[in-house]
Scaffold this motif. Sequence first.
Motif, mmCIF file in Angstrom:
data_model
loop_
_atom_site.group_PDB
_atom_site.id
_atom_site.type_symbol
_atom_site.label_atom_id
_atom_site.label_comp_id
_atom_site.label_asym_id
_atom_site.label_seq_id
_atom_site.Cartn_x
_atom_site.Cartn_y
_atom_site.Cartn_z
ATOM 1 N N ILE A 74 0.839 -1.200 0.000
ATOM 2 C CA ILE A 74 0.000 0.000 0.000
ATOM 3 C C ILE A 74 0.878 1.256 0.000
ATOM 4 N N LEU A 75 2.044 1.173 0.647
ATOM 5 C CA LEU A 75 2.951 2.332 0.633
ATOM 6 C C LEU A 75 3.441 2.605 -0.792
ATOM 7 N N VAL A 83 0.678 4.313 -2.684
ATOM 8 C CA VAL A 83 0.584 5.732 -2.328
ATOM 9 C C VAL A 83 1.683 6.498 -3.053
ATOM 10 N N LEU A 86 -5.178 4.100 4.031
ATOM 11 C CA LEU A 86 -4.152 3.062 4.070
ATOM 12 C C LEU A 86 -4.725 1.726 4.516
ATOM 13 N N THR A 103 -3.318 -1.730 6.801
ATOM 14 C CA THR A 103 -2.253 -2.266 7.643
ATOM 15 C C THR A 103 -2.591 -3.718 7.953
ATOM 16 N N HIS A 110 0.256 1.387 11.826
ATOM 17 C CA HIS A 110 -0.306 2.465 11.012
ATOM 18 C C HIS A 110 0.464 3.762 11.222
ATOM 19 N N GLN A 134 3.617 3.631 9.292
ATOM 20 C CA GLN A 134 3.374 3.830 7.855
ATOM 21 C C GLN A 134 3.255 5.313 7.534
ATOM 22 N N GLU A 135 2.452 6.021 8.350
ATOM 23 C CA GLU A 135 2.281 7.459 8.130
ATOM 24 C C GLU A 135 3.623 8.177 8.174
#
Lengths: 280, 250, 279
Positions: free
Chosen positions: A148-149, A152, A161, A163, A230, A233-234
């Motif tokens: 998913i990263l 993005v 997102l 996770t 999460h 990830q941010e």
Amino acid sequence: MSLLIKDESPEKLIGEDGKRLDGRDLNELRSIKMEVGVIPNADGSAYIEWGGNKIYAAVYGPREVHPRHDARPDRGILRTFYRMTTYSVSERKRPAPGRREKEISLVIKNAIEPVLFLELYPDSAVEVYIEVISADGGTRCACTTVAILALVDAGIPMRGLITAVAAGKVDGKLIIDCSGDEDKSGEADLPCAITWYNNQISLLQFDGIMDLEEFDRSLDLIMEALEKIHKLQEEALKKRYIDVRNNLKNYKPEVVPTSNIEEKIDLNNQKNQNGGDQTE
Amino acid sequence: MEIEDIEEIDNVQMKDKEIVIPGEVLSEDLTNFTPGRGTTKQGKKIISLFVGLKVIRKNYINVIPLRGIYTPTEGDKVIGVIIDKNPVKWTLDINARNCGILKPSNTVERTQKFKKGKPDRVRETTEKFNVGDVLIVKITQADRLHRPELTTQGKYLGKRNSGKLIEIPPPKIPRIIGRKGSMINLLKNMTNCNIFVTQNGRIWIQGDNFEHEMLLIDTIHKIETEAHTSGLTDRIKEFIINEKIKRGIN
Amino acid sequence: MSLSKILVSTERKYILNNLKRDKRIDGRDLYQYRDIKIDNNIVKAAEGSAEVHLGKTCVITGVKYELGPPFPDMPDKGVYTVMAELIPMSWGAFEGGPPDERAIELARLIDRPIRSAKTIQNDMLCLIPNKLVYIIFIDVYSINYSGNLIDSGAISALTALVSSKIPTAKIVDKEKAEFEWDGGYFNTKKLLKNLPISVTFGKIDDVVFVDPNLTEELVMDGRITYAFDDDGNLVSLQKGGLATFSIDEIKSLARKAKELGDKLRKDLDLWQYQNLKNK
């Protein structure tokens, strides 16, 4: 044929002190490191180091679909390719993708697709290539988290997102984020992914034995861990841009401000309506 | 990114714009704010769709993406490269999700004769250009479902025989142009290069010598990495001056 | 970026014009390598592993072993194979599926110097002649393709071999082919004799340059790869692509390659990646 050192799984995976083999508490995650934009050729890419897992993900597209008959006229299609290198596991894996890799590719695709606005790209494909360089338990969760990263980073519009993390059961105790050893000799494994925009589960598998009360408690454990991942990830997504800014924080212009240049330039010359700009 | 967006980011006095990621809640106040570009309404919240910069203008909340592909728009001039041809059409890679189609009839020069209603007697074949050729084209037709139609009829359009092509993420193109073209003029004046910037993320450059071109390419990549910061034009000017001294060029 | 996978005709002209004036598009000299960065021990499960960055090119190689029967024509020698995968992740134009011609040529180009220079002492890898030998797998994966996979792949294969920890075995029962780990590992300094370094030149028109990057590789007419062992002997040579070379050119390039190879060998010092735990 056969290997010299047989995998010796220890009898007990949880020590006397209540700690796991790698010294973690029952609800403690392994160390997770994520980085975005690692493969210059790709439209979007990301890398994750999750305990002993090392995984690259790269996104190409949206681009034209080959073969053409796979295309859908109303929406774009998402293709995920989960692959392991031959040396990522203790016994050499055969180079051709096996049944396991194909299944996990599908599971990851189904986990990710609900958050993407693929209807904006009819007749096209978004391709996600995931390569496991080193595997140490819970790769499907790590792959979902890193894929998913990369998406993005490729600028694919999405609702939010995703996770993923796995819970497990070893020596009759519930644990979070099983390592390779715990995965192999544990009693149960429950990988799970969440789509944050609506807090729903989009990847869920289970194998092993658990009673329903334990199942409920594992899901609680998972939710707790997902929040932590999460956040990471941010941070990873923003870090790339914030770092550039921070490096410039101490910047002090030594040169005269731009206003002096602008006087020299005949601004009427500019025609930028179409973004085109020409001096010929 | 539009000109006003750049003005907001480029304003040194203002603080850096907030960087947001997909799904990040931009506002829960739906009475005063409306979701703008790069955002959507999710329940009672406005959320971002991209990793980008949050910009509030009037009552609109917009997100200017930092990454993404180019979506063909009618009237845009783009740089394309021919990747395929057959007797009736050329296929051009225009750095979008679909290739563009160029038909020979759209490459005929509008000469005097043409204007009088007598098209010049050029056979309509695809012999004129070859695979690998760089063309600056205009998009005449674009929608979601069909491949964009292209033309080379118009000012500045047509084949480029020399020069160098570089590519950056399309969302960062407005920063190369700058507020009212300030950045591109700075680059042109300080490096003595011809620059043609198009919305699909491609930049065609040609200078008098290799050193200037190298400097320009390095500068463009610096703008690319620092696209989301304020006070960029000043820094770029300083960068070019310093690099010129370092590399010993004028 | 999609421009990186399509052939641009102006690009060739641009590169060639500058090459004729001894200028490369990335600011290098004609006979200058890009920066090389090597990491070893990156994969826990592999016996040996190496990640090599050559400019933007990135290659990861792993070494694995199995025990199995030898080839009938070499009953008392261990077996080793090199495999290369050009995975679609590393470049927009690579396709999935079984290795294609390019990947196979790359694997063979990495394999050949190692075989010709007798780098791996494969008589040490025999347990029971005709029955049981070590089979060493050297698997090369491209992570980001930005030109010159041959040289970077060869360096990563050697680094992975040098840093590998392959357990040694002792025979328990020769008849039943039973064996067990004796607790030690092969000393790679003894297992490997010679580290041949490959040097690849690209050719556009009549200009030759070393270590082509992606844009150069896309537009160049052909390439030529030399490999020299520690003693300075030629161990492998391959011309690729459509370019043709004159006899004089081949001779002078061989000397140039040897000089560049010697410099690389000294700069990289691949033996430093040996794991100290080895006996």
